[in-house]
Each structure stands twice: as C-alpha cells, then as structure tokens.
Design a protein around this motif. Structure first.
Motif, PDB file in Angstrom:
ATOM      1  N   ARG A  16       0.827  -1.216   0.000  1.00 18.46           N
ATOM      2  CA  ARG A  16       0.000   0.000   0.000  1.00 18.46           C
ATOM      3  C   ARG A  16       0.858   1.261   0.000  1.00 18.46           C
ATOM      4  O   ARG A  16       0.451   2.295  -0.532  1.00 18.46           O
ATOM      5  CB  ARG A  16      -0.931  -0.007   1.212  1.00 18.46           C
ATOM      6  N   ALA A  17       2.058   1.162   0.578  1.00 16.24           N
ATOM      7  CA  ALA A  17       2.956   2.326   0.605  1.00 16.24           C
ATOM      8  C   ALA A  17       3.443   2.716  -0.779  1.00 16.24           C
ATOM      9  O   ALA A  17       3.935   3.830  -0.974  1.00 16.24           O
ATOM     10  CB  ALA A  17       4.152   2.044   1.518  1.00 16.24           C
ATOM     11  N   LEU A  18       3.297   1.820  -1.759  1.00 19.25           N
ATOM     12  CA  LEU A  18       3.701   2.152  -3.124  1.00 19.25           C
ATOM     13  C   LEU A  18       2.821   3.244  -3.713  1.00 19.25           C
ATOM     14  O   LEU A  18       3.171   3.830  -4.735  1.00 19.25           O
ATOM     15  CB  LEU A  18       3.639   0.899  -4.011  1.00 19.25           C
ATOM     16  N   GLY A  19       1.669   3.510  -3.081  1.00 21.45           N
ATOM     17  CA  GLY A  19       0.798   4.570  -3.555  1.00 21.45           C
ATOM     18  C   GLY A  19       1.175   5.946  -3.066  1.00 21.45           C
ATOM     19  O   GLY A  19       0.505   6.927  -3.419  1.00 21.45           O
ATOM     20  N   GLN A  20       2.237   6.050  -2.282  1.00 21.41           N
ATOM     21  CA  GLN A  20       2.683   7.352  -1.801  1.00 21.41           C
ATOM     22  C   GLN A  20       3.137   8.219  -2.977  1.00 21.41           C
ATOM     23  O   GLN A  20       3.717   7.705  -3.947  1.00 21.41           O
ATOM     24  CB  GLN A  20       3.818   7.189  -0.797  1.00 21.41           C
ATOM     25  N   ALA A  52       5.614  10.228  -3.465  1.00 17.13           N
ATOM     26  CA  ALA A  52       7.037  10.177  -3.798  1.00 17.13           C
ATOM     27  C   ALA A  52       7.375   8.920  -4.594  1.00 17.13           C
ATOM     28  O   ALA A  52       8.187   8.958  -5.529  1.00 17.13           O
ATOM     29  CB  ALA A  52       7.871  10.226  -2.515  1.00 17.13           C
ATOM     30  N   VAL A  53       6.745   7.796  -4.235  1.00 16.45           N
ATOM     31  CA  VAL A  53       7.029   6.529  -4.924  1.00 16.45           C
ATOM     32  C   VAL A  53       6.424   6.529  -6.322  1.00 16.45           C
ATOM     33  O   VAL A  53       7.083   6.146  -7.297  1.00 16.45           O
ATOM     34  CB  VAL A  53       6.502   5.338  -4.100  1.00 16.45           C
ATOM     35  N   THR A  54       5.169   6.940  -6.433  1.00 15.24           N
ATOM     36  CA  THR A  54       4.530   6.957  -7.753  1.00 15.24           C
ATOM     37  C   THR A  54       5.218   7.947  -8.693  1.00 15.24           C
ATOM     38  O   THR A  54       5.351   7.681  -9.897  1.00 15.24           O
ATOM     39  CB  THR A  54       3.041   7.330  -7.613  1.00 15.24           C
ATOM     40  N   SER A  55       5.677   9.081  -8.152  1.00 12.95           N
ATOM     41  CA  SER A  55       6.402  10.041  -8.980  1.00 12.95           C
ATOM     42  C   SER A  55       7.721   9.463  -9.466  1.00 12.95           C
ATOM     43  O   SER A  55       8.093   9.624 -10.639  1.00 12.95           O
ATOM     44  CB  SER A  55       6.644  11.325  -8.186  1.00 12.95           C
ATOM     45  N   LEU A  69      13.039   5.581  -9.366  1.00 13.79           N
ATOM     46  CA  LEU A  69      12.721   4.488  -8.449  1.00 13.79           C
ATOM     47  C   LEU A  69      13.970   3.759  -7.942  1.00 13.79           C
ATOM     48  O   LEU A  69      14.035   3.432  -6.755  1.00 13.79           O
ATOM     49  CB  LEU A  69      11.769   3.504  -9.134  1.00 13.79           C
ATOM     50  N   PRO A  70      14.981   3.473  -8.771  1.00 15.83           N
ATOM     51  CA  PRO A  70      16.191   2.847  -8.219  1.00 15.83           C
ATOM     52  C   PRO A  70      16.849   3.692  -7.135  1.00 15.83           C
ATOM     53  O   PRO A  70      17.390   3.142  -6.164  1.00 15.83           O
ATOM     54  CB  PRO A  70      17.099   2.710  -9.451  1.00 15.83           C
ATOM     55  N   MET A  93       9.203  -1.710  -3.336  1.00 14.47           N
ATOM     56  CA  MET A  93       9.545  -0.976  -4.561  1.00 14.47           C
ATOM     57  C   MET A  93      10.398  -1.842  -5.482  1.00 14.47           C
ATOM     58  O   MET A  93      10.233  -1.821  -6.711  1.00 14.47           O
ATOM     59  CB  MET A  93      10.276   0.314  -4.205  1.00 14.47           C
ATOM     60  N   ALA A  94      11.313  -2.610  -4.896  1.00 15.05           N
ATOM     61  CA  ALA A  94      12.123  -3.519  -5.707  1.00 15.05           C
ATOM     62  C   ALA A  94      11.250  -4.584  -6.357  1.00 15.05           C
ATOM     63  O   ALA A  94      11.477  -4.975  -7.511  1.00 15.05           O
ATOM     64  CB  ALA A  94      13.205  -4.162  -4.839  1.00 15.05           C
ATOM     65  N   LEU A  95      10.235  -5.055  -5.629  1.00 19.26           N
ATOM     66  CA  LEU A  95       9.309  -6.032  -6.217  1.00 19.26           C
ATOM     67  C   LEU A  95       8.555  -5.423  -7.389  1.00 19.26           C
ATOM     68  O   LEU A  95       8.323  -6.101  -8.410  1.00 19.26           O
ATOM     69  CB  LEU A  95       8.332  -6.516  -5.146  1.00 19.26           C
ATOM     70  N   ALA A  96       8.159  -4.163  -7.266  1.00 20.22           N
ATOM     71  CA  ALA A  96       7.483  -3.496  -8.383  1.00 20.22           C
ATOM     72  C   ALA A  96       8.389  -3.436  -9.609  1.00 20.22           C
ATOM     73  O   ALA A  96       7.936  -3.660 -10.747  1.00 20.22           O
ATOM     74  CB  ALA A  96       7.060  -2.090  -7.969  1.00 20.22           C
TER      75      ALA A  96
END
Length: 289
Positions: free
Chosen positions: A57-61, A63-66, A238-239, A261-264
């Motif tokens: 769920r934190a992937l929706g933050q 900063a992460v989506t950007s 993302l990296p 994030m690495a899984l994404a």
C-alpha cells in the motif's frame, strides 16, 4: 531393471558427468539471483516481523509513484531514441564490407561503449559538460552544466551514450539477416525502395526492433550507478528511492518498503522481458541460419 525404472522416474533423463560443468552456473544464479529475489518477494509482504500488505500500500505514496513515473518516462524516451539511432547505425554498418576494418572497428567500439556506464560514465560527462567541464569552459558558457544534473535532460543524454551502442549490437544480426534475394525479387516485380521497406523488410524487422526496444527499456529502467552519481538529491527515480530506503533513516514499520519498490521493478522487468522473449522467438525464424 532398477536402472530402467530410475530412468523412467526421471522422465527419460539420464544424468551424466557433463552436468558437472553447469554446477557453478546454477550456484551463481542461485546465490546472486534466486535468493535475492526471494528475499525481496518475502520482505515486501512482511512488516514488523508479521505478514502485512502495508508495504504494498505504501507504493501509492506520491514520492514513490512520482519516482516510478519518472523512471518509466526516462526509460521509454531513451529506449526509443536509442532504438532509432541504433537501428540507423546498424543499417549503415550492415552495408559495409563484412571483412572490412570499419565494420569490425565500429562493432568492437559499440561492444565497449555498451558496457561503459556507472560512475565512470558519470565522471566523463561531468568532466566534459559540468559547470567546470572542459567544453563549458572552452565555450565560455556562464552558469552552464546545471542541466546535466536533471533527470529529464542530463540523464537522458547520458543514458543514450550506452543505449545506442547496445541497440547496434542487438539489432545488427536482424538487419544482416535480410536476404539480398528479397530485394531483388521486389525490384524485379517493379517495387520501389520505399515499397520494399514497407512491405518486405519493415514487417520482417519489426519484431526484432520492438524486442530490442523493450530490451533497451529494461536496461535503462534498472540502471542505478550512473543516476546515483549524477543526481544526489531528491531521488527522482525508483532505483534511487530503493537505494535511499536502505541507506538512510526510514519510518518505523516501513523498513521493508524498499523491498516492495524492488518487487514493483521486478514485476515491470519480468513483463517487459517476457514480451521481448516472445518477439525474439518470432523474429528468429527470419534470420539466416
């Protein structure tokens, strides 16, 4: 009888001493690919020592989506640019003499440049285009070189440096697989050069071109060292976000968000490479064996 039953149990497979030669390879893949992948997959669904979907769920933050969007845009733009320029260069090289010095020199040079990345490549561009770089001072550009540190300008140019040579290496066999008889047959039937490329060569090369384009996208999407050396603040990719989650302080309970994030990234790369494998299998039937 016991040997026959054992062979049937293995599906007709008969172990030989030749398999010992691939043991180091499988050991390498297990230690450096399978185990890290399992650690990432398992860690993405664990928080505080318990199974949880909080990391996902934190992937929706924002900063992460950007960062994910920036990585996709950077990879797509450099992949398309590298594919087009590399394809043109590959065709030009294919018209040269197979035993000529020029062709061997260009292919050898591209083999080196395709692997020339990371901190060394970043330093080369800094020494050339930064505010105190050679060309900046030579041309007297005041305040120049700041564009080099931006992901949508400097990184795109730097990534093209190794994307174009990689495209030539990957795409050149497909271009050389075009048989001269196909063009001769097209000309005999009254076809023009444009018609030949639109009706014959284009459709044949299209799967290889798209496959190479996907490979370039994956290559840029997973690049880290070059971006980390040039972009030191903001972590717009993302990296860099993943690297920052492992090297800096994180919020309590979100220590495994980096693994999510690495899984994404693993999922995106797996989808792209699966499409590449399908296209490569389709294109291989046109290559001269």
């Amino acid at each position: 009888m016991a040997e026959v039953r054992a062979r049937r149990a293995l599906g007709g497979f008969r172990p030989t001493s030749a398999l010992l030669g691939v043991v180091p390879f499988f050991a390498y893949v297990t230690v450096f690919l399978l185990i890290p992948t399992l650690v990432v997959v398992i860690g993405a669904f664990v928080s505080g020592g318990r199974p949880s979907l909080g990391n996902i769920r934190a992937l929706g933050q924002p900063a992460v989506t950007s960062a994910l969007w920036h990585s996709i845009v950077l990879s797509a733009v450099t992949a398309v640019g590298g594919a087009v320029l590399g394809a043109i260069l590959a065709y030009a090289v294919s018209t040269a003499s197979p035993t000529g010095v020029l062709k061997r020199f260009i292919t050898s040079l591209c083999g080196v440049l395709a692997q020339f990345g990371g901190v060394i490549l970043a330093f080369a561009f800094l020494a050339t285009f930064s505010a105190q770089g050679f060309l900046t001072r030579l041309l007297g550009i005041g305040g120049g070189g700041l564009w080099l540190y931006e992901w949508d300008k400097g990184l795109m140019l730097v990534y093209l440096y190794f994307q174009v040579p990689l495209m030539l290496i990957v795409f050149l066999p497909a271009v050389e697989g075009l048989r001269p008889q196909w063009r001769e047959a097209s000309e005999t039937l009254g076809g023009s050069t444009f018609l030949y490329w639109r009706k014959v060569a284009g459709p044949i090369l299209l799967p290889s071109f798209i496959g190479a384009l996907l490979l370039l996208f994956t290559n840029a999407f997973s690049a880290y060292a070059t971006a980390a050396a040039l972009v030191s603040q903001g972590s717009p990719l993302l990296p860099l976000q993943i690297g920052g989650s492992f090297t800096s302080e994180v919020i309590l309970g979100q220590e495994n968000v980096g693994k999510a994030m690495a899984l994404a990234m693993v999922v995106v790369v797996a989808l792209v490479m699966s499409a590449y494998a399908v296209l490569d299998r389709r294109a291989s039937k046109w290559l001269v064996r």
